[in-house]
Design a protein around this motif. Structure first.
Motif, PDB file in Angstrom:
ATOM      1  N   VAL A   1       1.191   4.159  -2.887  1.00  0.00           N
ATOM      2  CA  VAL A   1       0.892   5.555  -2.554  1.00  0.00           C
ATOM      3  C   VAL A   1       2.066   6.446  -2.963  1.00  0.00           C
TER       4      VAL A   1
ATOM      5  N   THR B   1       2.802   6.905   7.935  1.00  0.00           N
ATOM      6  CA  THR B   1       1.783   7.869   8.338  1.00  0.00           C
ATOM      7  C   THR B   1       2.287   9.300   8.201  1.00  0.00           C
TER       8      THR B   1
ATOM      9  N   ALA C   1      -8.020   0.381  -2.540  1.00  0.00           N
ATOM     10  CA  ALA C   1      -7.662  -0.557  -1.467  1.00  0.00           C
ATOM     11  C   ALA C   1      -7.929  -1.994  -1.890  1.00  0.00           C
TER      12      ALA C   1
ATOM     13  N   LEU D   1      -4.079   3.950   3.034  1.00  0.00           N
ATOM     14  CA  LEU D   1      -4.849   4.390   1.881  1.00  0.00           C
ATOM     15  C   LEU D   1      -6.014   5.302   2.261  1.00  0.00           C
ATOM     16  N   GLY D   2      -6.173   5.579   3.550  1.00  0.00           N
ATOM     17  CA  GLY D   2      -7.190   6.519   3.993  1.00  0.00           C
ATOM     18  C   GLY D   2      -8.612   6.021   3.856  1.00  0.00           C
ATOM     19  N   VAL D   3      -8.819   4.716   3.943  1.00  0.00           N
ATOM     20  CA  VAL D   3     -10.151   4.133   3.835  1.00  0.00           C
ATOM     21  C   VAL D   3     -10.615   3.727   5.235  1.00  0.00           C
TER      22      VAL D   3
ATOM     23  N   ASP E   1       1.579   9.473  -5.795  1.00  0.00           N
ATOM     24  CA  ASP E   1       1.264  10.759  -5.177  1.00  0.00           C
ATOM     25  C   ASP E   1       1.522  11.905  -6.159  1.00  0.00           C
TER      26      ASP E   1
ATOM     27  N   GLU F   1      -7.608   7.724  -8.460  1.00  0.00           N
ATOM     28  CA  GLU F   1      -7.350   7.927  -7.042  1.00  0.00           C
ATOM     29  C   GLU F   1      -7.132   6.585  -6.351  1.00  0.00           C
TER      30      GLU F   1
ATOM     31  N   SER G   1      -5.466   1.895   6.443  1.00  0.00           N
ATOM     32  CA  SER G   1      -5.089   3.139   7.117  1.00  0.00           C
ATOM     33  C   SER G   1      -4.208   3.994   6.227  1.00  0.00           C
TER      34      SER G   1
ATOM     35  N   ALA H   1       0.834  -1.209   0.000  1.00  0.00           N
ATOM     36  CA  ALA H   1       0.000   0.000   0.000  1.00  0.00           C
ATOM     37  C   ALA H   1       0.866   1.256   0.000  1.00  0.00           C
TER      38      ALA H   1
ATOM     39  N   ARG I   1      -6.264   6.284  -3.136  1.00  0.00           N
ATOM     40  CA  ARG I   1      -6.792   6.353  -1.773  1.00  0.00           C
ATOM     41  C   ARG I   1      -8.326   6.306  -1.824  1.00  0.00           C
ATOM     42  N   SER I   2      -8.841   5.130  -2.080  1.00  0.00           N
ATOM     43  CA  SER I   2     -10.273   4.917  -2.237  1.00  0.00           C
ATOM     44  C   SER I   2     -10.567   3.447  -1.978  1.00  0.00           C
TER      45      SER I   2
END
Length: 525
Positions: free
Chosen positions: A107, A495, A139, A214-216, A111, A132, A212, A103, A134-135
Motif C-alpha cells: 500500500v 490504519t 488482496a 487493503l480495504g476489502v 499510494d 488498484e 483490513s 499488505a 485496494r481491491s
C-alpha cells in the motif's frame, strides 16, 4: 504391551478437548439472544458484499497460489536449472512475513505519492488507470505472495516421492509432456495439492489484518465491525458461528478432494533431474527470482528503508515487545503441556481411538479464524460472568485470560503435531532396555525419554511461539485496554497511514518469523 487408559483418563482427554472447543461451540448459544436491530442492517448493507468478496478472494487466491506453488515444485523436483539449489529454500522465505506486513508495504509503495504512481503520472498515465491494490484481486495477489510456499512445500515433497514411473508410462502411451503431467503426475499428487490449498484457503478465511489494510470487506472483518462498530456482541457471535459452518465446509471439501489418493504408496527414489538448457532454464530462474523479490526481498528492503529514514524518531516498542513475549511464551507453554497430555494418553492407550479422536477434535480450533475465536472466548466468558457473581468479580473477559484461551485453542494443533512427531522417536525397545538394566524411573525420564523428545518439543514450542507472536485479530479484539503487542502496534500505525512508524515493529515480527522458516529449511536438507 500398552496398558489401556482408564475411563477417567479418557474422559479427561475429552474434557480437555471440550474446554478448548468451548469458545467455538458456545457461539451457537448466541442465537438464544436475538439482535433484531442489527441483522436487517447486516443483511442489507454488510453481508452481501462481504460474502461476494470472500468467495471471490478464495477463488482468485487459489489460482494465484497454485500457479507458482505447483510450477516451482515441479521445476524443483524434476529439473536442474541455474540457481535451483538456492531457490529450493529461498522460495520458502515469504512464510516469514505476516500477510498484514506485506499488505501495508505494498500500500505504501503504490499510494498516490509513491514513486510508482509519480512515475506513472509523469509518463502521461491517468491516475485512474493505475492498478488498484485496494481491491479483491489486489488482496488475492498480496496474500498469494506469502501463502504459495504452503503449496510449494507439500507438492514438491509429493513429486519427489513419486519417482518417474507415472510420467514414463504416460509418455510411452503417446502423451506429450504437458498432457502427461496433468493426466498422470498431478492426480497422484492430489492429496498434497489439496492439503496445501486447504491451508491457503483457511489462512485466507482467517486473515484480518491484510484485508483490513487493503480495504476489502470480508466475513472476517464483518465479525469485527459487528462487535466494535455496531456494538452487538450477540450478533457478532451469531455471525461468527456462521463462519464456523463455512470453515467446516472447507474441511469437508478437503477430505473429499483427497479421495482415494490419501492412501500414499511406497516412497520411490526421486528420478535424476533433467537439465534445462538455454533460455528455458534462465526463464525458470527469472520467474523464481521475481517471485522471491516480490514476496520477500522487496517488502524486507522497504521495511529496512522506512526504519532507516525514521531512525531519529523510531517508535517505542519496548513495552509492546515485552507484552508480545509474555503472551506468546504463556501460550506456547500451555499448548505444549496440553499437547503432551494428549500424546502421553494416546501412547499409553496403545492408540486408543477415543483418546486419539479427542486429540484431533481439540486441534480443530486451528482451522477457525482468530476473529471467530475472539468472539467465542468473549461470549463464553461474559456468559459465565453473568451466571456467577464470583466469576463476575474476577472480570476474566477483560483480562489476558481471554487472549490466552483464544490463542491456546487456535494453536493446539501445531503443538500436538510436533509432540506426536517427537514421540515417534521414542521406541519401546529403548525403554524396555532401560528397565532391564534396572534404571530407576526418574533416571529413565532424564537420561532416555527427555533427550529423545527434546528436539521435537523444542520445535513445537518455537512454532507455537512464532504463531502467537504474529497473531493479530484475537489479540486486537480481546486485549485489555492499552495493552499492545507488536502486531497490534503495526496494525494501529497502518490504519493511520504511518508506514515508517509501522516498519520498526514489523521488522521485529519478520525476525521472529524467520525462526520457523529456518527450521523448515533445515528439515528439507
Amino acid at each position: 504391551m500398552a496398558r489401556p487408559v482408564p475411563w477417567p483418563a479418557r474422559g479427561g482427554a475429552w474434557l480437555l478437548a471440550a474446554l478448548l472447543l468451548a469458545p467455538t461451540l458456545w457461539l451457537a448459544s448466541a442465537f438464544a439472544t436475538p439482535a433484531p436491530e442489527v441483522w436487517p442492517h447486516l443483511f442489507a448493507e454488510v453481508l452481501p458484499l462481504a460474502l461476494r468478496n470472500t468467495l471471490a478472494l478464495l477463488g482468485l487466491l487459489a489460482v494465484f497460489a497454485l500457479l507458482p506453488g505447483v510450477g516451482f515444485a515441479w521445476a524443483s523436483a524434476r529439473y536442474e536449472w541455474p540457481g535451483r539449489r538456492f531457490f529450493d529454500w529461498a522460495l520458502v522465505l515469504p512464510l516469514a512475513l505476516p500477510g498484514y506486513v506485506v499488505a501495508f508495504v505494498y500500500v505504501g509503495l503504490t499510494d498516490y505519492a509513491s514513486v510508482l504512481q509519480t512515475t506513472w503520472r509523469a509518463l502521461g498515465g491517468a491516475p485512474a488507470g493505475f492498478p488498484e491494490l485496494r481491491s479483491v484481486p489486489g488482496a488475492a495477489f498480496v496474500l498469494a505472495l506469502v501463502m504459495y510456499p504452503y503449496v510449494f512445500l507439500l507438492v514438491r515433497a509429493a513429486f519427489l516421492r513419486q519417482g518417474s514411473a507415472a510420467m514414463d508410462a504416460a509418455r510411452m502411451l503417446g502423451h506429450g509432456p504437458l498432457r502427461s503431467f496433468f493426466r498422470a503426475v498431478l492426480p497422484m499428487a492430489r492429496p498434497a495439492l489439496v492439503a496445501g490449498l486447504s491451508l491457503v484457503l483457511l489462512e485466507a478465511l482467517a486473515d484480518f489484518g491484510a484485508v483490513s489494510i487493503l480495504g476489502v470487506d470480508t466475513l472476517t472483518t464483518s465479525v469485527y465491525k459487528t462487535w466494535y462498530a455496531l456494538f452487538s456482541l450477540p450478533a457478532a457471535a451469531q455471525l461468527a458461528f456462521s463462519m464456523v459452518v463455512l470453515v467446516g465446509l472447507v474441511l469437508a471439501l478437503e477430505r473429499w478432494g483427497r479421495g482415494r489418493g490419501a492412501r500414499s504408496g511406497p516412497q520411490l527414489m526421486p528420478p535424476p533431474r533433467r537439465r534445462l538448457r538455454g533460455w528455458r532454464g534462465w526463464a525458470v530462474t527469472a520467474a523464481a527470482a521475481l517471485t522471491l523479490v516480490l514476496g520477500f526481498v522487496l517488502p524486507l528492503a522497504r521495511l529496512l528503508w522506512w526504519s532507516w529514514r525514521a531512525r531519529a524518531a523510531l517508535p517505542e516498542v519496548g513495552e509492546a515487545a515485552i507484552n508480545t513475549a509474555l503472551i506468546a511464551a504463556a501460550t506456547a507453554l500451555l499448548v505444549l503441556v496440553l499437547a503432551l497430555v494428549f500424546s502421553v494418553l494416546a501412547r499409553r492407550s496403545g492408540g486408543d481411538r477415543g483418546v486419539r479422536a479427542a486429540g484431533f477434535v481439540a486441534g480443530l480450533g486451528y482451522a477457525v479464524p482468530g476473529t471467530v475465536l475472539a468472539v467465542g472466548a468473549m461470549w463464553l466468558l461474559v456468559s459465565l460472568e453473568q451466571t456467577s457473581s464470583w466469576l463476575g468479580s474476577l472480570a476474566l473477559s477483560s483480562s489476558l485470560v481471554a487472549v490466552l484461551l483464544a490463542l491456546s485453542a487456535r494453536f493446539l494443533r501445531v503443538g500436538h503435531e510436533a509432540t506426536e512427531t517427537a514421540f515417534l522417536a521414542l521406541r519401546p525397545s529403548l525403554l524396555e532396555s532401560a528397565r532391564l538394566l534396572a534404571v530407576p524411573p526418574l533416571s529413565r525420564l532424564r537420561r532416555v525419554v527427555l533427550p529423545l523428545l527434546r528436539p521435537g518439543l523444542v520445535a513445537g514450542l518455537l512454532l507455537v511461539l512464532v504463531e502467537a507472536v504474529k497473531e493479530l485479530p484475537a489479540t486486537l479484539m480481546l486485549r485489555p485496554f492499552g495493552w499492545d503487542t507488536l502486531a497490534v502496534r503495526v496494525y494501529s500505525h497502518t490504519t493511520e497511514g504511518l508506514w515508517e512508524q509501522a516498519a520498526w515493529p514489523a521488522l521485529w515480527l519478520v525476525v521472529v518469523g524467520l525462526v520457523p522458516v529456518w527450521w523448515l529449511v533445515r528439515a528439507q536438507d
